[in-house]
Design an enzyme around this catalytic site. Structure first.
Site, PDB file in Angstrom:
ATOM      1  CG  ASP A   7      -1.622   1.266   1.506  1.00 15.32           C
ATOM      2  OD1 ASP A   7      -1.694   2.108   0.594  1.00 15.32           O
ATOM      3  OD2 ASP A   7      -2.136   1.425   2.637  1.00 15.32           O
ATOM      4  CG  LEU A   8       3.950   3.618  -2.903  1.00 13.19           C
ATOM      5  CD1 LEU A   8       4.532   3.259  -4.256  1.00 13.19           C
ATOM      6  CD2 LEU A   8       3.909   5.092  -2.712  1.00 13.19           C
ATOM      7  NE  ARG A  12       2.191   5.256   8.342  1.00 18.31           N
ATOM      8  CZ  ARG A  12       1.648   4.338   9.116  1.00 18.31           C
ATOM      9  NH1 ARG A  12       2.397   3.500   9.794  1.00 18.31           N
ATOM     10  NH2 ARG A  12       0.331   4.237   9.230  1.00 18.31           N
ATOM     11  CB  ILE A  13       5.521   2.216   1.484  1.00 18.27           C
ATOM     12  CG1 ILE A  13       5.869   3.459   0.656  1.00 18.27           C
ATOM     13  CG2 ILE A  13       5.182   1.041   0.578  1.00 18.27           C
ATOM     14  CD1 ILE A  13       7.130   3.303  -0.182  1.00 18.27           C
ATOM     15  N   PRO A  99      -7.259   4.517  -5.786  1.00 17.45           N
ATOM     16  CG  PRO A  99      -5.426   3.512  -6.817  1.00 17.45           C
ATOM     17  CD  PRO A  99      -6.166   4.802  -6.706  1.00 17.45           C
ATOM     18  CG  ASP A 100      -5.927   5.605  -1.210  1.00 15.66           C
ATOM     19  OD1 ASP A 100      -6.656   6.025  -2.140  1.00 15.66           O
ATOM     20  OD2 ASP A 100      -5.399   6.367  -0.372  1.00 15.66           O
ATOM     21  NE  ARG A 101     -12.200   8.281  -1.532  1.00 18.05           N
ATOM     22  CZ  ARG A 101     -13.035   9.106  -2.158  1.00 18.05           C
ATOM     23  NH1 ARG A 101     -12.609   9.781  -3.221  1.00 18.05           N
ATOM     24  NH2 ARG A 101     -14.264   9.256  -1.746  1.00 18.05           N
ATOM     25  CB  THR A 174      -2.656  29.418  20.296  1.00 10.34           C
ATOM     26  OG1 THR A 174      -2.862  30.727  20.830  1.00 10.34           O
ATOM     27  CG2 THR A 174      -2.725  29.474  18.789  1.00 10.34           C
TER      28      THR A 174
HETATM   29  N1  LIG Z   1       6.494  11.111  10.879  1.00  9.38           N
HETATM   30  C1  LIG Z   1       5.279  11.264  10.371  1.00  9.38           C
HETATM   31  N2  LIG Z   1       5.122  11.639   9.073  1.00  9.38           N
HETATM   32  C2  LIG Z   1       3.894  11.801   8.543  1.00  9.38           C
HETATM   33  N3  LIG Z   1       2.758  11.614   9.236  1.00  9.38           N
HETATM   34  C3  LIG Z   1       2.852  11.251  10.536  1.00  9.38           C
HETATM   35  C4  LIG Z   1       4.102  11.030  11.158  1.00  9.38           C
HETATM   36  N4  LIG Z   1       3.868  10.658  12.426  1.00  9.38           N
HETATM   37  C5  LIG Z   1       2.552  10.649  12.624  1.00  9.38           C
HETATM   38  N5  LIG Z   1       1.910  11.007  11.496  1.00  9.38           N
HETATM   39  C6  LIG Z   1       0.462  11.132  11.395  1.00  9.38           C
HETATM   40  O1  LIG Z   1      -0.035  10.123  10.544  1.00  9.38           O
HETATM   41  C7  LIG Z   1      -0.832  10.699   9.525  1.00  9.38           C
HETATM   42  C8  LIG Z   1      -0.518   9.941   8.268  1.00  9.38           C
HETATM   43  O2  LIG Z   1      -1.125   8.695   8.438  1.00  9.38           O
HETATM   44  P1  LIG Z   1      -0.661   7.411   7.630  1.00  9.38           P
HETATM   45  O3  LIG Z   1       0.693   7.049   8.055  1.00  9.38           O
HETATM   46  O4  LIG Z   1      -1.762   6.429   7.746  1.00  9.38           O
HETATM   47  O5  LIG Z   1      -0.548   8.037   6.202  1.00  9.38           O
HETATM   48  P2  LIG Z   1      -0.537   7.331   4.830  1.00  9.38           P
HETATM   49  O6  LIG Z   1      -1.047   5.960   4.988  1.00  9.38           O
HETATM   50  O7  LIG Z   1       0.749   7.456   4.136  1.00  9.38           O
HETATM   51  O8  LIG Z   1      -1.572   8.218   4.175  1.00  9.38           O
HETATM   52  P3  LIG Z   1      -2.252   8.016   2.823  1.00  9.38           P
HETATM   53  O9  LIG Z   1      -2.534   6.540   2.716  1.00  9.38           O
HETATM   54  O10 LIG Z   1      -3.446   8.869   3.003  1.00  9.38           O
HETATM   55  O11 LIG Z   1      -1.291   8.514   1.851  1.00  9.38           O
HETATM   56  C9  LIG Z   1      -0.514  12.181   9.437  1.00  9.38           C
HETATM   57  O12 LIG Z   1      -1.680  12.965   9.271  1.00  9.38           O
HETATM   58  C10 LIG Z   1       0.111  12.479  10.808  1.00  9.38           C
HETATM   59  O13 LIG Z   1      -0.777  13.144  11.657  1.00  9.38           O
HETATM   60  C1  LIG Z   2      -7.592  11.233  -1.368  1.00 14.17           C
HETATM   61  C2  LIG Z   2      -6.307  10.429  -1.368  1.00 14.17           C
HETATM   62  C3  LIG Z   2      -5.101  11.354  -1.359  1.00 14.17           C
HETATM   63  C4  LIG Z   2      -6.305   9.615  -0.059  1.00 14.17           C
HETATM   64  O1  LIG Z   2      -5.139   8.866   0.022  1.00 14.17           O
HETATM   65  C5  LIG Z   2      -6.261   9.441  -2.559  1.00 14.17           C
HETATM   66  O2  LIG Z   2      -7.300   8.542  -2.490  1.00 14.17           O
HETATM   67  C6  LIG Z   2      -6.316  10.164  -3.888  1.00 14.17           C
HETATM   68  O3  LIG Z   2      -5.328  10.686  -4.336  1.00 14.17           O
HETATM   69  N1  LIG Z   2      -7.538  10.181  -4.513  1.00 14.17           N
HETATM   70  C7  LIG Z   2      -7.760  10.760  -5.811  1.00 14.17           C
HETATM   71  C8  LIG Z   2      -9.040  11.551  -5.862  1.00 14.17           C
HETATM   72  C9  LIG Z   2     -10.309  10.770  -5.549  1.00 14.17           C
HETATM   73  O4  LIG Z   2     -10.303   9.768  -4.851  1.00 14.17           O
HETATM   74  O5  LIG Z   2     -11.368  11.205  -6.054  1.00 14.17           O
END
Ligand SMILES: Nc1ncnc2c1ncn2[C@@H]1O[C@H](COP(=O)(O)OP(=O)(O)OP(=O)(O)O)[C@@H](O)[C@H]1O
Ligand SMILES: CC(C)(CO)[C@@H](O)C(=O)NCCC(=O)O
Length: 244
Positions: A7-8, A12-13, A99-101, A174
């Protein structure tokens, strides 16, 4: 059958290896693909590799090259489809949808059958998607994730800086005002989707995943379920459908 699922995302991956239950799982930050490749090097050769990407194409390309060189496999990247695993996708333009959605919807359904679902993924962005009991994916919302919300405030205002605050019902400084505002906005969008499904006559279960799931869950009604790795579960369910 040993699968490697990837899952890229934008931050994160995440990956899982093996049959179900997975023998190993891991993640790296998207900016550090080298670290991911170090992890993958320790794995035995998978029988097939399935992936889902919304991240940088360069990272996907590096992964592709690694899987070819290491195991002679290409990655089968998920394409959003109109129908899969009995679910009908009503998104207007399939090629637009992340596609992640779609994978998260399929993964959530594989874990929680026969219920209307609100599927919230709190990652880099927050997505809030709706699935009916009759397996119709109705659509969903995209918002900035917590980190993005906070950095937008810090970048576009003179007096706000990037900071860690705490949630309070009535914030009086704040940092707490920002933290509470952003988390309330995220929780509020999930509650709004629950309300919309309820108005249709559904009784939705709320499934929440992603890096910020644990921060948002306490602010949701009706006991939401925190589910890890919905995207990987979606890829696994699709693979099971292909190879069974
Ligand atoms: N070092 C970090 N870098 C980025 N996000 C972090 C970090 N540590 C905690 N987070 C939190 O995790 C969230 C990102 O979640 P996740 O790791 O699930 O992202 P992701 O799976 O790569 O996202 P997506 O699949 O939407 O691209 C950020 O909104 C942030 O609040
Ligand atoms: C909304 C994100 C960034 C969530 O990872 C991803 O699903 C994405 O790039 N979507 C493309 C736009 C859409 O889903 O309509």
């Amino acid at each position: 059958m040993s699968l490697l699922l990837i899952d890229l995302g934008n931050s994160r991956i995440k990956w899982a290896y093996g049959d179900h239950p997975w023998a190993s799982v891991g993640y790296s930050f998207t900016a550090d693909v080298a670290q991911l490749l170090q992890q993958l090097l320790t794995l035995p050769r998978p029988d097939a590799i399935h992936g889902c990407t919304v991240g940088q194409p360069a990272a996907a390309l590096l992964l592709e090259q690694f899987c070819q060189q290491q195991w002679g496999h290409s990655i089968q990247w998920l394409k959003v489809s109109r129908n899969a695993l009995g679910i009908h996708n009503t998104y207007r333009h399939l090629e637009q949808q992340g596609p992640d959605r779609w994978a998260a919807v399929l993964g959530a359904r594989s874990l929680f059958p026969e219920r209307a679902l609100v599927i919230a993924s709190a990652g880099t962005a927050l997505t809030v998607d709706a699935l009916t009991e009759e397996n119709e994916y109705l659509g969903g919302m995209i918002l900035p994730g917590l980190r993005l919300m906070k950095s937008a405030l810090a970048q576009q205002t003179a007096r706000l800086t990037l900071s860690e605050g705490a949630f309070h019902d009535f914030p009086r400084c704040t940092t707490d005002a920002i933290e509470t505002g952003c988390i309330s906005a995220m929780a509020g969008s999930i509650i709004a989707m629950q309300t919309r499904l309820t108005r249709r006559g559904d009784t939705p279960l709320c499934i929440i995943s992603g890096g910020d799931a644990a921060l948002i869950a306490p602010h949701l009604p009706n006991q939401p379920i925190i589910a890890e790795q919905l995207v990987l579960h979606g890829l696994a369910a699709l693979a099971q459908d292909i190879y069974q």
